[in-house]
Design an enzyme around this catalytic site. Structure first.
Site, PDB file in Angstrom:
ATOM      1  N   GLY A  44       2.870   2.705  10.647  1.00 48.66           N
ATOM      2  CA  GLY A  44       3.792   3.829  10.459  1.00 48.66           C
ATOM      3  C   GLY A  44       4.524   4.256  11.718  1.00 48.66           C
TER       4      GLY A  44
ATOM      5  CD  GLU B 199      -2.778   5.551   6.680  1.00 55.85           C
ATOM      6  OE1 GLU B 199      -2.814   5.536   5.427  1.00 55.85           O
ATOM      7  OE2 GLU B 199      -1.828   5.068   7.333  1.00 55.85           O
TER       8      GLU B 199
ATOM      9  CD  GLU C 273      -3.145  -2.251   7.427  1.00 54.18           C
ATOM     10  OE1 GLU C 273      -2.178  -2.596   6.751  1.00 54.18           O
ATOM     11  OE2 GLU C 273      -3.652  -1.119   7.365  1.00 54.18           O
TER      12      GLU C 273
ATOM     13  CG  ASN D   1      -1.727   1.227   1.395  1.00 50.81           C
ATOM     14  OD1 ASN D   1      -1.782   2.050   0.481  1.00 50.81           O
ATOM     15  ND2 ASN D   1      -2.370   1.378   2.538  1.00 50.81           N
TER      16      ASN D   1
ATOM     17  CG  HIS E  92      -5.604   1.950   5.414  1.00 50.54           C
ATOM     18  ND1 HIS E  92      -5.182   2.901   6.312  1.00 50.54           N
ATOM     19  CD2 HIS E  92      -4.570   1.099   5.241  1.00 50.54           C
ATOM     20  CE1 HIS E  92      -3.931   2.629   6.660  1.00 50.54           C
ATOM     21  NE2 HIS E  92      -3.537   1.545   6.023  1.00 50.54           N
TER      22      HIS E  92
ATOM     23  CB  SER F  54       5.778  -1.232  11.928  1.00 54.66           C
ATOM     24  OG  SER F  54       5.356   0.105  12.112  1.00 54.66           O
TER      25      SER F  54
ATOM     26  CE  LYS G 293      -0.077   3.265   4.729  1.00 54.77           C
ATOM     27  NZ  LYS G 293       0.024   3.389   6.175  1.00 54.77           N
TER      28      LYS G 293
HETATM   29  P1  13P Z   1       3.291   0.661   7.593  1.00 54.44           P
HETATM   30  O1  13P Z   1       3.811  -0.626   7.014  1.00 54.44           O
HETATM   31  O2  13P Z   1       3.987   1.872   7.029  1.00 54.44           O
HETATM   32  O3  13P Z   1       3.242   0.629   9.080  1.00 54.44           O
HETATM   33  O4  13P Z   1       1.765   0.782   7.089  1.00 54.44           O
HETATM   34  C1  13P Z   1       0.946  -0.303   7.181  1.00 54.44           C
HETATM   35  C2  13P Z   1      -0.293   0.003   6.446  1.00 54.44           C
HETATM   36  O5  13P Z   1      -1.038   0.891   6.811  1.00 54.44           O
HETATM   37  C3  13P Z   1      -0.572  -0.774   5.232  1.00 54.44           C
HETATM   38  O6  13P Z   1      -1.855  -0.538   4.773  1.00 54.44           O
END
Ligand code: 13P
Length: 257
Positions: A176, A100, A170, A9, A98, A216, A11
């Site tokens: 992140g 976010e 997640e 992903n 997600h 992560s 983003k």
């Molecule tokens: P990170 O791997 O940067 O922590 O993000 C995970 C994520 O949100 C994948 O959708």
């Protein structure tokens, strides 16, 4: 045997040229090193790079997914992208729910279920995300929160439609942050989710469901996480932005296969 999946992903990262370079590097590395047979690799770049990503990967065993999809079918929804548009560009997967999007774009469970239904209508496979925030875990509400997220959304689908989606656990506190769930924490939640699926849709549906871990996950910790019996691969953010690391994670999923 369940399909192992590693999905990147991206983003809101990369310019057009950077995206082109990253995709090219990924397929070159997978070509050189060989992609593990039982692992599907999916790249989810921003919408505007989907066509280019599809073109570059056309002859390679790499799938392309979108990061979102509209809950509406078509019409006056400025800025939105429909499932039919994605399908018409030969996109196979789309991330839905997600954290976010839930947080910054106020996507409710109701909207997410509509998005999943739209995706299914166009034969897109949703990668449906769930996961608790830190405060929930601190008061041991994480199981309850994830259960509720699933019951309010994908558990409302028919068994047939539920079969056509991937779940990604997640934990928001791990996204992140550099703080990964321990393999035991991931396994415990994945087992819990699989058990919920078994109760709702039966043992076979549960046994066949691919459940990804995200938060992560990187080249260093992927092997340990993917060695857990109920962790079927990963949804990777930051570490999917570097070809070497992404391909390393794909191989980690292969080792656990
Ligand atoms: P990170 O791997 O940067 O922590 O993000 C995970 C994520 O949100 C994948 O959708």
């Amino acid at each position: 045997m369940r399909t192992k999946i590693v999905a990147g992903n991206w983003k809101m990262n990369k310019t057009f040229e950077e995206a082109e370079d990253l995709i090219t590097d990924i397929i070159e590395l997978l070509d050189e090193q060989g992609k593990p047979e039982h692992v599907d690799a999916i790249l989810c770049p921003p919408y505007v790079f989907l066509e280019m990503a599809g073109d570059i990967t056309a002859d390679y065993p790499v799938f392309i997914g979108a990061q979102n999809v509209s809950q509406y079918e078509s019409g006056a929804y400025t800025g939105e992208i429909s499932a039919a548009m994605l399908r018409s560009m030969h996109i196979d997967f789309c991330i839905i729910g997600h954290s976010e999007r839930r947080k910054y774009f106020h996507e409710s469970d109701e909207m997410l279920l509509d998005k999943v239904k739209m995706a299914h209508k166009e034969n897109l496979v949703p990668i449906f995300c769930c996961g608790e925030v830190l405060q929930d875990r601190e008061v041991s509400r994480h199981f309850e929160v994830v259960k509720q997220q699933l019951e309010n959304t994908v558990f409302k689908l028919s068994a047939e439609d539920f079969n056509t989606l991937i779940i990604a656990y997640e934990p928001v506190w791990a996204i992140g942050t550099g703080i990964t769930a321990t393999p035991e924490q991931a396994q415990e939640m994945h087992f819990f989710i699989r058990d919920l699926i078994a109760r709702k849709f039966g043992a076979e549906a549960a046994a066949e469901k691919t459940i990804l871990y995200g938060g992560s996950c990187n080249g260093k910790n992927a092997t340990e996480l993917f060695a857990m019996p109920d962790v079927d691969g990963g949804l990777i953010g930051g570490a999917s932005l570097t070809a070497e690391e992404f391909v390393q994670i794909v191989h980690a999923a292969g080792a656990g296969a």
